[in-house]
Scaffold this active site. Structure first.
Site, mmCIF file in Angstrom:
data_model
loop_
_atom_site.group_PDB
_atom_site.id
_atom_site.type_symbol
_atom_site.label_atom_id
_atom_site.label_comp_id
_atom_site.label_asym_id
_atom_site.label_seq_id
_atom_site.Cartn_x
_atom_site.Cartn_y
_atom_site.Cartn_z
ATOM 1 N N GLU A 123 -11.179 6.123 -2.586
ATOM 2 C CA GLU A 123 -11.243 6.512 -1.173
ATOM 3 C C GLU A 123 -12.380 5.796 -0.436
ATOM 4 O O GLU A 123 -12.217 5.359 0.708
ATOM 5 C CB GLU A 123 -11.437 8.029 -1.048
ATOM 6 C CG GLU A 123 -10.307 8.874 -1.638
ATOM 7 C CD GLU A 123 -9.008 8.816 -0.845
ATOM 8 O OE1 GLU A 123 -8.528 7.702 -0.559
ATOM 9 O OE2 GLU A 123 -8.475 9.900 -0.532
ATOM 10 N N ASP B 265 0.822 -1.217 0.000
ATOM 11 C CA ASP B 265 0.000 0.000 0.000
ATOM 12 C C ASP B 265 0.858 1.270 0.000
ATOM 13 O O ASP B 265 0.469 2.282 -0.563
ATOM 14 C CB ASP B 265 -0.998 0.005 1.163
ATOM 15 C CG ASP B 265 -2.288 0.737 0.786
ATOM 16 O OD1 ASP B 265 -2.727 0.597 -0.373
ATOM 17 O OD2 ASP B 265 -2.844 1.452 1.629
ATOM 18 N N GLU C 190 -9.387 -2.981 -6.470
ATOM 19 C CA GLU C 190 -9.356 -2.986 -4.998
ATOM 20 C C GLU C 190 -9.485 -4.411 -4.442
ATOM 21 O O GLU C 190 -8.799 -4.769 -3.482
ATOM 22 C CB GLU C 190 -10.444 -2.074 -4.429
ATOM 23 C CG GLU C 190 -10.163 -0.571 -4.636
ATOM 24 C CD GLU C 190 -8.999 -0.029 -3.809
ATOM 25 O OE1 GLU C 190 -8.644 -0.632 -2.774
ATOM 26 O OE2 GLU C 190 -8.428 1.011 -4.205
ATOM 27 N N GLU D 106 -0.113 10.832 5.459
ATOM 28 C CA GLU D 106 -0.206 9.383 5.298
ATOM 29 C C GLU D 106 1.142 8.752 4.925
ATOM 30 O O GLU D 106 1.491 7.675 5.428
ATOM 31 C CB GLU D 106 -1.243 9.088 4.208
ATOM 32 C CG GLU D 106 -1.752 7.675 4.206
ATOM 33 C CD GLU D 106 -2.968 7.550 3.293
ATOM 34 O OE1 GLU D 106 -3.959 8.281 3.523
ATOM 35 O OE2 GLU D 106 -2.922 6.743 2.367
HETATM 36 C C1 LIG Z 1 -5.170 0.290 -2.771
HETATM 37 C C2 LIG Z 1 -5.632 1.491 -2.015
HETATM 38 N N1 LIG Z 1 -6.831 2.018 -2.288
HETATM 39 C C3 LIG Z 1 -7.255 3.107 -1.609
HETATM 40 C C4 LIG Z 1 -6.489 3.693 -0.638
HETATM 41 C C5 LIG Z 1 -7.014 4.856 0.136
HETATM 42 N N2 LIG Z 1 -6.528 6.095 -0.342
HETATM 43 C C6 LIG Z 1 -5.410 6.662 0.154
HETATM 44 O O1 LIG Z 1 -4.761 6.231 1.050
HETATM 45 C C7 LIG Z 1 -5.227 3.125 -0.390
HETATM 46 N N3 LIG Z 1 -4.401 3.607 0.550
HETATM 47 N N4 LIG Z 1 -4.842 2.006 -1.074
#
Ligand SMILES: Cc1ncc(CNC=O)c(N)n1
Length: 225
Positions: free
Chosen positions: A144, A51, A214, A92
């Site tokens: 998000e 991530d 996702e 973040e």
């Molecule tokens: C794979 C993925 N999708 C969405 C997010 C959330 N957005 C930012 O942090 C994230 N961190 N990772």
């Protein structure tokens, strides 16, 4: 009764139509295992490393969205919402670094998995000036919203999320982030209402791709490749 005549928004319509896919992304076995406390910590560490790589690619995507908003948006406040998103990402990135060190995950040696590379390449395709602001902001909302829904569920009534993972869940599951996702959804719906059939169908296809990516992203935590 008051709600009877309220028109259903485009995004709500899509969520109803693609409910099964949306649920696979927001109630994935990985996040459900966090919620019920059975999570495999090596899966969590794999997710963390991957991530971080994703978020590094997400920053220029959001920057490209800011540029599209500045050029194309009919509403000044969109810029401020997106800028707030960039500010949150700055925080973040630092959080990922300290979290990685806490779990002894080496970010500099983490190799991006195939799914991650593909998702990052997809983000890059959305950065093209050819991609309409409406399509890109709708994708942003979807990206998000999956994290918000997934991690808020890990903190909701009856969850047994381990103490050491609660901060991660809070990062995306907190009420402020929920509000922010709601604002993004409103922006996307406002734009979609004024869009041509062509843009609407492109935005819908983009949301479906995001949801599929996702699901595959969560799948990487299994570490089968
Ligand atoms: C794979 C993925 N999708 C969405 C997010 C959330 N957005 C930012 O942090 C994230 N961190 N990772």
């Amino acid at each position: 009764m008051e709600e009877c005549n309220k028109e259903i928004s485009m995004i709500q319509k899509w969520l109803n139509q693609h409910n099964e896919l949306y649920t696979s992304a927001t109630r994935h076995p990985f996040t459900l295992s966090i919620r019920d406390g059975s999570v495999d910590l090596s899966a969590f560490k794999r997710w963390l490393g991957q991530d971080y790589i994703f978020v590094r690619a997400f920053v220029p995507f959001v920057a490209s969205l800011l540029l599209k908003a500045w050029k194309e948006s009919d509403e000044d406040s969109d810029i401020e919402v997106i800028l707030g998103g960039i500010a949150a990402l700055n925080d973040e990135v630092s959080w990922f670094k300290s979290e990685a060190s806490k779990w002894s995950v080496s970010l500099s040696t983490t190799v991006p998995q195939k799914t991650n590379l593909e998702y990052c390449r997809f983000l890059e395709s959305l950065m093209s000036p050819e991609v309409d602001y409406t399509v890109a902001v709708t994708a942003f909302w979807a990206i998000e919203a999956v994290y918000q829904e997934s991690y808020a569920h890990c903190l909701s009534d009856g969850s047994k999320t381990p103490e050491e993972l609660k901060e991660t869940c809070q990062r995306w599951g907190n009420d402020g982030f929920g509000q922010y996702c709601h604002t993004l959804q409103n922006i996307a719906n406002r734009r979609l209402e004024k869009s041509s059939e062509d843009i609407i169908s492109k935005a819908e296809a983009t949301v479906i791709r995001v949801l599929e990516y996702e699901v595959e992203f969560w799948n990487m935590s299994r570490g089968e490749t």
